[in-house]
Design a protein around this motif. Structure first.
Motif, PDB file in Angstrom:
ATOM      1  N   GLY A   1       0.693  -1.050  -0.129  1.00  0.00           N
ATOM      2  CA  GLY A   1       0.319   0.061   0.011  1.00  0.00           C
ATOM      3  C   GLY A   1       0.896   1.251  -0.058  1.00  0.00           C
ATOM      4  O   GLY A   1       0.578   2.309  -0.689  1.00  0.00           O
ATOM      5  N   LEU A   2       1.997   1.149   0.873  1.00  0.00           N
ATOM      6  CA  LEU A   2       2.868   2.414   0.910  1.00  0.00           C
ATOM      7  C   LEU A   2       3.618   2.696  -0.534  1.00  0.00           C
ATOM      8  O   LEU A   2       3.777   3.810  -0.797  1.00  0.00           O
ATOM      9  CB  LEU A   2       3.808   2.336   2.229  1.00  0.00           C
ATOM     10  CG  LEU A   2       3.130   2.526   3.528  1.00  0.00           C
ATOM     11  CD1 LEU A   2       4.189   2.073   4.525  1.00  0.00           C
ATOM     12  CD2 LEU A   2       2.577   3.773   3.747  1.00  0.00           C
TER      13      LEU A   2
ATOM     14  N   ALA B   1       4.054   5.859  -5.406  1.00  0.00           N
ATOM     15  CA  ALA B   1       4.284   5.944  -6.726  1.00  0.00           C
ATOM     16  C   ALA B   1       3.223   6.774  -7.312  1.00  0.00           C
ATOM     17  O   ALA B   1       3.395   7.595  -8.244  1.00  0.00           O
ATOM     18  CB  ALA B   1       4.157   4.685  -7.421  1.00  0.00           C
ATOM     19  N   ILE B   2       1.947   6.784  -6.744  1.00  0.00           N
ATOM     20  CA  ILE B   2       0.949   7.410  -7.337  1.00  0.00           C
ATOM     21  C   ILE B   2       0.867   8.900  -6.906  1.00  0.00           C
ATOM     22  O   ILE B   2       0.659   9.897  -7.843  1.00  0.00           O
ATOM     23  CB  ILE B   2      -0.698   6.903  -6.824  1.00  0.00           C
ATOM     24  CG1 ILE B   2      -0.684   5.660  -7.407  1.00  0.00           C
ATOM     25  CG2 ILE B   2      -1.679   7.785  -7.263  1.00  0.00           C
ATOM     26  CD1 ILE B   2      -1.716   4.861  -6.804  1.00  0.00           C
ATOM     27  N   VAL B   3       1.258   9.382  -5.856  1.00  0.00           N
ATOM     28  CA  VAL B   3       1.568  10.589  -5.350  1.00  0.00           C
ATOM     29  C   VAL B   3       2.560  11.378  -6.011  1.00  0.00           C
ATOM     30  O   VAL B   3       2.598  12.426  -6.778  1.00  0.00           O
ATOM     31  CB  VAL B   3       1.647  10.712  -3.709  1.00  0.00           C
ATOM     32  CG1 VAL B   3       1.903  12.111  -3.688  1.00  0.00           C
ATOM     33  CG2 VAL B   3       0.587  10.399  -2.976  1.00  0.00           C
ATOM     34  N   ALA B   4       3.565  10.448  -6.419  1.00  0.00           N
ATOM     35  CA  ALA B   4       4.835  11.057  -7.087  1.00  0.00           C
ATOM     36  C   ALA B   4       4.377  11.442  -8.540  1.00  0.00           C
ATOM     37  O   ALA B   4       5.298  12.381  -9.174  1.00  0.00           O
ATOM     38  CB  ALA B   4       5.976   9.943  -7.158  1.00  0.00           C
TER      39      ALA B   4
ATOM     40  N   HIS C   1      12.637  12.554  -8.952  1.00  0.00           N
ATOM     41  CA  HIS C   1      11.736  11.885  -9.736  1.00  0.00           C
ATOM     42  C   HIS C   1      10.302  11.830  -9.227  1.00  0.00           C
ATOM     43  O   HIS C   1       9.592  10.700  -9.327  1.00  0.00           O
ATOM     44  CB  HIS C   1      12.292  10.467 -10.093  1.00  0.00           C
ATOM     45  CG  HIS C   1      13.631  10.460 -10.535  1.00  0.00           C
ATOM     46  ND1 HIS C   1      13.995  10.823 -11.816  1.00  0.00           N
ATOM     47  CD2 HIS C   1      14.929   9.789 -10.061  1.00  0.00           C
ATOM     48  CE1 HIS C   1      15.326  10.796 -12.122  1.00  0.00           C
ATOM     49  NE2 HIS C   1      15.770  10.278 -11.020  1.00  0.00           N
ATOM     50  N   THR C   2      10.191  12.848  -8.651  1.00  0.00           N
ATOM     51  CA  THR C   2       8.686  13.058  -8.089  1.00  0.00           C
ATOM     52  C   THR C   2       7.787  14.198  -8.837  1.00  0.00           C
ATOM     53  O   THR C   2       8.730  14.855  -9.305  1.00  0.00           O
ATOM     54  CB  THR C   2       8.342  13.006  -6.501  1.00  0.00           C
ATOM     55  OG1 THR C   2       9.423  14.355  -6.172  1.00  0.00           O
ATOM     56  CG2 THR C   2       8.961  11.685  -5.968  1.00  0.00           C
ATOM     57  N   ALA C   3       6.691  14.505  -8.363  1.00  0.00           N
ATOM     58  CA  ALA C   3       6.112  15.355  -9.219  1.00  0.00           C
ATOM     59  C   ALA C   3       6.069  15.290 -10.661  1.00  0.00           C
ATOM     60  O   ALA C   3       6.461  16.216 -11.280  1.00  0.00           O
ATOM     61  CB  ALA C   3       6.139  16.935  -8.501  1.00  0.00           C
ATOM     62  N   ILE C   4       6.192  14.474 -11.203  1.00  0.00           N
ATOM     63  CA  ILE C   4       6.209  14.050 -12.647  1.00  0.00           C
ATOM     64  C   ILE C   4       5.356  14.803 -13.543  1.00  0.00           C
ATOM     65  O   ILE C   4       6.183  15.384 -14.614  1.00  0.00           O
ATOM     66  CB  ILE C   4       6.326  12.542 -13.079  1.00  0.00           C
ATOM     67  CG1 ILE C   4       7.358  11.798 -11.863  1.00  0.00           C
ATOM     68  CG2 ILE C   4       6.452  12.170 -14.442  1.00  0.00           C
ATOM     69  CD1 ILE C   4       7.074  10.315 -12.286  1.00  0.00           C
ATOM     70  N   ILE C   5       4.166  15.098 -13.361  1.00  0.00           N
ATOM     71  CA  ILE C   5       3.409  15.720 -14.430  1.00  0.00           C
ATOM     72  C   ILE C   5       3.639  17.224 -14.249  1.00  0.00           C
ATOM     73  O   ILE C   5       3.776  17.538 -15.568  1.00  0.00           O
ATOM     74  CB  ILE C   5       1.879  15.207 -13.980  1.00  0.00           C
ATOM     75  CG1 ILE C   5       1.469  13.602 -14.513  1.00  0.00           C
ATOM     76  CG2 ILE C   5       1.034  16.175 -14.775  1.00  0.00           C
ATOM     77  CD1 ILE C   5       0.132  13.292 -14.063  1.00  0.00           C
TER      78      ILE C   5
ATOM     79  N   ILE D   1      -5.663   1.268  -7.696  1.00  0.00           N
ATOM     80  CA  ILE D   1      -4.480   0.504  -7.796  1.00  0.00           C
ATOM     81  C   ILE D   1      -3.942   0.437  -6.392  1.00  0.00           C
ATOM     82  O   ILE D   1      -3.245  -0.537  -5.960  1.00  0.00           O
ATOM     83  CB  ILE D   1      -3.518   1.029  -8.823  1.00  0.00           C
ATOM     84  CG1 ILE D   1      -4.145   1.088  -9.973  1.00  0.00           C
ATOM     85  CG2 ILE D   1      -2.050   0.742  -8.269  1.00  0.00           C
ATOM     86  CD1 ILE D   1      -3.050   1.811 -11.185  1.00  0.00           C
ATOM     87  N   ARG D   2      -3.908   1.571  -5.483  1.00  0.00           N
ATOM     88  CA  ARG D   2      -3.541   1.687  -4.231  1.00  0.00           C
ATOM     89  C   ARG D   2      -3.988   0.568  -3.204  1.00  0.00           C
ATOM     90  O   ARG D   2      -3.676  -0.252  -2.610  1.00  0.00           O
ATOM     91  CB  ARG D   2      -3.895   3.096  -3.547  1.00  0.00           C
ATOM     92  CG  ARG D   2      -2.763   4.108  -3.924  1.00  0.00           C
ATOM     93  CD  ARG D   2      -3.102   5.319  -3.219  1.00  0.00           C
ATOM     94  NE  ARG D   2      -3.091   5.209  -1.685  1.00  0.00           N
ATOM     95  CZ  ARG D   2      -3.500   6.069  -0.828  1.00  0.00           C
ATOM     96  NH1 ARG D   2      -4.075   7.284  -1.215  1.00  0.00           N
ATOM     97  NH2 ARG D   2      -3.389   5.830   0.413  1.00  0.00           N
TER      98      ARG D   2
END
Length: 445
Positions: free
Chosen positions: A70-71, A76-79, A91-95, A411-412
């Protein structure tokens, strides 16, 4: 590790609000599942720190794996959309960081894979527009819908056409444009086109033949006889010979005139016809160069435009036509409606029965569309890129999260549940291996 619910919903109306509410529910469910796994892990570890009870060990292993899964999925989703917990991890806030790249890639993907020339032409070919048009037009239901649509919108159109404001605007605009028109040059251009490559010969032949037939009719001869009799000298009238002489003269005149006109129609080298045709280029040249002739044509044009009786007459005809159309549309048995339905069915049936015409129409559509595909595809590509680039990073992130965030939260949830399942399987495998090792050692002893 709850992700905050969107604070500001991007514009888009009720649909976006519903998406935001669904996203919030999915986030809460994913969070509650993760918290449940944490509670199980902590509670069971406190209850049996060494996991002597195999069932406790199983559930601890499952909750531990569920937390990891879950973590990991949460991170991955938040990133994708922002920095997790506000930490600027690489490599976070990709969008938000890749907004311009996303714009370019999205535009390229749509234009190259959906708007490529071959794709568009294949789709048009598969659609077979000519055949569909024929089937639809021939259908009584479609022809009735077309007629109903015309009847539905006709009253508003009639109101517009019957308005004094529009008529005055059209009259004033038309007069202004016609007053600026060069009648001489326009007439010269028309005659040049008409006589180019001898195109006028067929029309002249047809006109001469019609005149010959007209002079041969009984009505024409009687009319000429009456005219000639009325002009004969009084002596013949006293002896009552005017009518007889008139008939004789008329017959000779009509026969001679008919013979002359027929000779002109049959012989393109006739002297009179050659004189007439030789005058045409001279007349065209005069239309272009003779100031006096051009001035007379302009005066005629101006007199026609200023003629109030002609304007009133045209206006009267226009109003009568509109009144008739209004009355016809108000009639349940409208002639115009029947005519539209009949024309639609007739066109559809004729087209459906003519495969060559359908092939020609399809080819014409393909050839017409072909040169515009590349041009408008690039315009669409530029539009997509400019539109996405015009969004702020926050707006783009919000739009994309609304569009696919709900599925990502699933997915989470799945990551937590699948992690628990994998943890249970791994625990079982480890227990089985331990049992095998113990059994092996016991057998060796």
């Amino acid at each position: 590790m709850a992700e905050p619910v969107l604070q500001a919903v991007p514009p888009g109306g009720p649909d976006n609000i519903a998406k935001a509410e669904k996203l919030a529910r999915k986030k809460r469910l994913a969070l509650l599942t993760l918290l449940l796994a944490c509670a199980c892990f902590i509670g069971l570890t406190i209850y049996d720190p060494n996991h002597h009870n195999p069932w406790v060990g199983l559930f601890v292993a499952m909750s531990e794996a569920a937390m990891v899964g879950g973590l990991a999925d949460w991170f991955a989703i938040v990133a994708l959309f922002r920095h997790p917990l506000g930490l600027k991890i690489p490599h976070t806030a990709i969008i938000p960081r890749s907004k311009d790249k996303i714009a370019r890639n999205l535009a390229d993907f749509i234009c190259d894979h959906f708007l490529g020339k071959d794709h568009v032409l294949d789709k048009i070919r598969e659609f077979d527009p000519a055949n569909r048009l024929a089937k639809q037009c021939a259908s009584p239901e479609t022809s009735a819908k077309i007629a109903d649509l015309v009847v539905k919108f006709a009253p508003r159109l009639m109101y517009l056409l019957d308005s004094a404001e529009l008529q005055e605007f059209v009259r004033a605009t038309t007069r202004e444009k016609l007053r600026d028109m060069d009648v001489g040059r326009l007439s010269a251009r028309f005659l040049t086109i008409l006589t180019q490559d001898g195109r006028h010969h067929e029309m002249v032949d047809s006109l001469l033949n019609d005149i010959a037939d007209f002079t041969n009719s009984d009505e024409t001869r009687n009319m000429l006889a009456d005219k000639i009799a009325g002009e004969l000298w009084s002596v013949l009238r006293w002896v009552n010979l005017d009518k007889a002489v008139a008939d004789n003269i008329t017959e000779k005149v009509a026969a001679g005139l008919r013979e002359l006109i027929q000779d002109l129609a049959d012989n393109k080298d006739h002297e009179l016809r050659l004189k007439f045709e030789n005058k045409i280029p001279l007349f065209i040249d005069r239309l272009n160069t003779d100031p006096a002739l051009r001035a007379r044509l302009d005066q005629f044009r101006d007199r026609m435009l200023e003629n109030q009786e002609l304007s009133d007459y045209i206006g009267h005809i226009w109003r009568k036509a509109l009144d008739w159309i209004k009355q016809d549309f108000a009639n349940p048995q409208s002639e115009i409606r029947r005519a539209i339905m009949g024309a639609s069915r007739n066109i559809g049936s004729k087209l459906d029965e003519d495969p060559d015409m359908k092939d020609w129409l399809n080819r014409w559509i393909m050839e017409t569309v072909d040169p515009y595909i590349d041009e408008y595809r690039e315009k669409i590509r530029s539009f997509l890129m400019e539109r996405v680039k015009a969004w702020s990073a926050d707006e783009l992130t919000a739009q994309l999260e609304l569009a696919m965030g709900s599925d990502l939260q699933s997915i989470r949830l799945n990551g937590t549940l699948v992690g628990a399942l994998i943890g249970g399987v791994l625990f079982g495998v480890m227990q089985f291996i331990g049992w095998v090792v113990v059994a092996g050692q016991a057998t060796a002893q």
